[in-house]
Design a protein around this motif. Structure first.
Motif, PDB file in Angstrom:
ATOM      1  N   GLU A  11       1.330  -1.811  -0.312  1.00  0.00           N
ATOM      2  CA  GLU A  11      -0.508  -0.454   0.202  1.00  0.00           C
ATOM      3  C   GLU A  11       0.702   0.848  -0.181  1.00  0.00           C
ATOM      4  OE1 GLU A  11      -2.761   0.610  -0.322  1.00  0.00           O
ATOM      5  OE2 GLU A  11      -3.879  -1.763  -0.970  1.00  0.00           O
ATOM      6  N   ASN A  12       1.982   1.184   0.902  1.00  0.00           N
ATOM      7  CA  ASN A  12       2.896   2.180   0.640  1.00  0.00           C
ATOM      8  C   ASN A  12       3.395   2.282  -0.474  1.00  0.00           C
ATOM      9  OD1 ASN A  12       2.530   3.265   3.563  1.00  0.00           O
ATOM     10  ND2 ASN A  12       4.294   1.508   3.789  1.00  0.00           N
ATOM     11  N   LEU A  13       4.183   2.093  -1.281  1.00  0.00           N
ATOM     12  CA  LEU A  13       4.696   1.833  -3.034  1.00  0.00           C
ATOM     13  C   LEU A  13       3.336   2.327  -3.961  1.00  0.00           C
ATOM     14  CD1 LEU A  13       7.249  -1.145  -2.634  1.00  0.00           C
ATOM     15  CD2 LEU A  13       6.933   1.326  -3.152  1.00  0.00           C
ATOM     16  N   ARG A  14       2.072   1.983  -3.457  1.00  0.00           N
ATOM     17  CA  ARG A  14       1.452   2.203  -4.488  1.00  0.00           C
ATOM     18  C   ARG A  14       1.425   3.015  -4.924  1.00  0.00           C
ATOM     19  NH1 ARG A  14      -3.270  -0.904  -5.144  1.00  0.00           N
ATOM     20  NH2 ARG A  14      -3.078  -2.437  -3.580  1.00  0.00           N
ATOM     21  N   GLY A  15       1.034   4.236  -4.576  1.00  0.00           N
ATOM     22  CA  GLY A  15       1.494   5.584  -5.704  1.00  0.00           C
ATOM     23  C   GLY A  15       3.009   5.943  -6.066  1.00  0.00           C
ATOM     24  N   ILE A  16       3.757   5.386  -5.751  1.00  0.00           N
ATOM     25  CA  ILE A  16       5.242   5.386  -6.267  1.00  0.00           C
ATOM     26  C   ILE A  16       5.174   4.891  -7.251  1.00  0.00           C
ATOM     27  CG2 ILE A  16       7.485   4.666  -5.879  1.00  0.00           C
ATOM     28  CD1 ILE A  16       7.613   5.162  -3.035  1.00  0.00           C
ATOM     29  N   MET A  17       4.429   3.549  -7.349  1.00  0.00           N
ATOM     30  CA  MET A  17       4.317   2.205  -8.862  1.00  0.00           C
ATOM     31  C   MET A  17       3.433   3.312  -9.807  1.00  0.00           C
ATOM     32  SD  MET A  17       6.122  -0.038  -8.310  1.00  0.00           S
ATOM     33  CE  MET A  17       5.187  -1.074  -9.739  1.00  0.00           C
ATOM     34  N   ARG A  18       3.195   4.059  -9.755  1.00  0.00           N
ATOM     35  CA  ARG A  18       2.322   5.050 -10.745  1.00  0.00           C
ATOM     36  C   ARG A  18       3.614   5.863 -11.692  1.00  0.00           C
ATOM     37  NH1 ARG A  18      -1.588   6.948  -6.682  1.00  0.00           N
ATOM     38  NH2 ARG A  18      -3.091   5.464  -7.211  1.00  0.00           N
ATOM     39  N   ASP A  19       4.449   6.187 -11.850  1.00  0.00           N
ATOM     40  CA  ASP A  19       5.214   6.447 -11.951  1.00  0.00           C
ATOM     41  C   ASP A  19       5.883   5.719 -13.049  1.00  0.00           C
ATOM     42  OD1 ASP A  19       8.312   8.077 -13.791  1.00  0.00           O
ATOM     43  OD2 ASP A  19       8.600   8.467 -10.931  1.00  0.00           O
ATOM     44  N   GLU A  20       6.143   5.398 -14.088  1.00  0.00           N
ATOM     45  CA  GLU A  20       6.401   4.798 -15.204  1.00  0.00           C
ATOM     46  C   GLU A  20       7.967   4.629 -15.451  1.00  0.00           C
ATOM     47  OE1 GLU A  20       5.655   1.737 -17.793  1.00  0.00           O
ATOM     48  OE2 GLU A  20       4.116   3.370 -17.015  1.00  0.00           O
ATOM     49  N   ILE A  36      10.165   4.669 -12.802  1.00  0.00           N
ATOM     50  CA  ILE A  36      10.089   3.731 -11.531  1.00  0.00           C
ATOM     51  C   ILE A  36       9.080   2.469 -11.848  1.00  0.00           C
ATOM     52  CG2 ILE A  36       9.681   2.734  -8.920  1.00  0.00           C
ATOM     53  CD1 ILE A  36      10.080   5.644  -9.042  1.00  0.00           C
ATOM     54  N   ARG A  37       8.545   2.276 -11.752  1.00  0.00           N
ATOM     55  CA  ARG A  37       7.915   0.554 -12.573  1.00  0.00           C
ATOM     56  C   ARG A  37       8.298  -0.076 -13.461  1.00  0.00           C
ATOM     57  NH1 ARG A  37       2.494   1.861 -15.430  1.00  0.00           N
ATOM     58  NH2 ARG A  37       1.919   2.422 -13.109  1.00  0.00           N
ATOM     59  N   ARG A  38       9.285   0.136 -14.572  1.00  0.00           N
ATOM     60  CA  ARG A  38      10.512  -0.592 -15.228  1.00  0.00           C
ATOM     61  C   ARG A  38      11.034  -0.621 -14.399  1.00  0.00           C
ATOM     62  NH1 ARG A  38      11.472   3.006 -19.400  1.00  0.00           N
ATOM     63  NH2 ARG A  38       9.265   4.282 -19.340  1.00  0.00           N
ATOM     64  N   PHE A  39      11.998   0.160 -13.182  1.00  0.00           N
ATOM     65  CA  PHE A  39      13.046  -0.465 -12.668  1.00  0.00           C
ATOM     66  C   PHE A  39      12.514  -1.360 -12.351  1.00  0.00           C
ATOM     67  CE2 PHE A  39      15.263   0.130  -9.004  1.00  0.00           C
ATOM     68  CZ  PHE A  39      16.709   0.386  -9.380  1.00  0.00           C
ATOM     69  N   LEU A  40      11.261  -1.690 -11.105  1.00  0.00           N
ATOM     70  CA  LEU A  40      11.241  -2.473 -10.361  1.00  0.00           C
ATOM     71  C   LEU A  40      11.237  -4.034 -10.665  1.00  0.00           C
ATOM     72  CD1 LEU A  40       9.232  -0.410  -7.063  1.00  0.00           C
ATOM     73  CD2 LEU A  40      11.760  -1.731  -7.589  1.00  0.00           C
ATOM     74  N   GLN A  41      10.282  -3.778 -12.156  1.00  0.00           N
ATOM     75  CA  GLN A  41      10.097  -5.022 -12.889  1.00  0.00           C
ATOM     76  C   GLN A  41      11.244  -5.616 -13.650  1.00  0.00           C
ATOM     77  OE1 GLN A  41       7.163  -3.130 -15.660  1.00  0.00           O
ATOM     78  NE2 GLN A  41       5.484  -3.674 -14.172  1.00  0.00           N
ATOM     79  N   SER A  42      12.402  -4.725 -13.371  1.00  0.00           N
ATOM     80  CA  SER A  42      13.664  -5.707 -14.695  1.00  0.00           C
ATOM     81  C   SER A  42      14.439  -6.421 -13.240  1.00  0.00           C
ATOM     82  CB  SER A  42      14.702  -4.603 -14.780  1.00  0.00           C
ATOM     83  OG  SER A  42      14.727  -3.829 -12.894  1.00  0.00           O
ATOM     84  N   PHE A  43      14.019  -6.557 -12.558  1.00  0.00           N
ATOM     85  CA  PHE A  43      14.176  -7.495 -11.420  1.00  0.00           C
ATOM     86  C   PHE A  43      13.479  -8.752 -11.442  1.00  0.00           C
ATOM     87  CE2 PHE A  43      15.720  -3.502  -8.704  1.00  0.00           C
ATOM     88  CZ  PHE A  43      17.385  -3.880  -9.078  1.00  0.00           C
TER      89      PHE A  43
END
Length: 131
Positions: A113-122, A124-131
């Protein structure tokens, strides 16, 4: 396997916690019991403080659930799984473990839930999905 077993058994006397008697009643594993009870007190205190706070969000509810389950888990494990282990079987450690597993699940959900707002940034989402 034999060498590592020798190392473990060589250090076991260093970690042995002798039982202490309080008012004639033996308390097994006193240091672990006290630590568990202190964590339980702090967790319940945090749960009470979070209940008194203004505002209600999903993240807030998950944090409250985390502290409640952690407090219950540490209380149960401190008493039945450590302090009075000589009166109960090792099966009585299971409820404390289950409460603590629920608390970890709640903490993970609060983190999501804390990350839900951060994950809207494309980016950051691509960076985290790279793992």
């Amino acid at each position: 396997l034999g060498f590592s077993r020798q190392i473990v058994f060589a250090f076991m006397p260093l970690f042995h916690q002798p039982a202490v008697k309080i008012l004639g009643h033996p308390i097994s594993e006193p240091v672990t019991s006290l630590t568990s009870l202190l964590v339980a007190v702090v967790s319940v205190h945090a749960w009470v403080k979070l209940r008194q706070m203004e505002g209600e969000s999903v993240r807030h509810r998950w944090h409250r659930f985390f502290f409640l389950m952690m407090g219950l888990g540490m209380l149960v494990s401190g008493l039945f799984g450590h302090a009075f282990l000589h009166l109960f079987s090792h099966a009585y450690k299971l409820p404390g473990w289950l409460f603590c597993m629920l608390s970890i699940t709640a903490f993970e959900q609060a983190a999501i839930e804390n990350l839900r707002g951060i994950m809207r940034d494309e980016r950051i989402r691509r960076f985290l999905q790279s793992f």
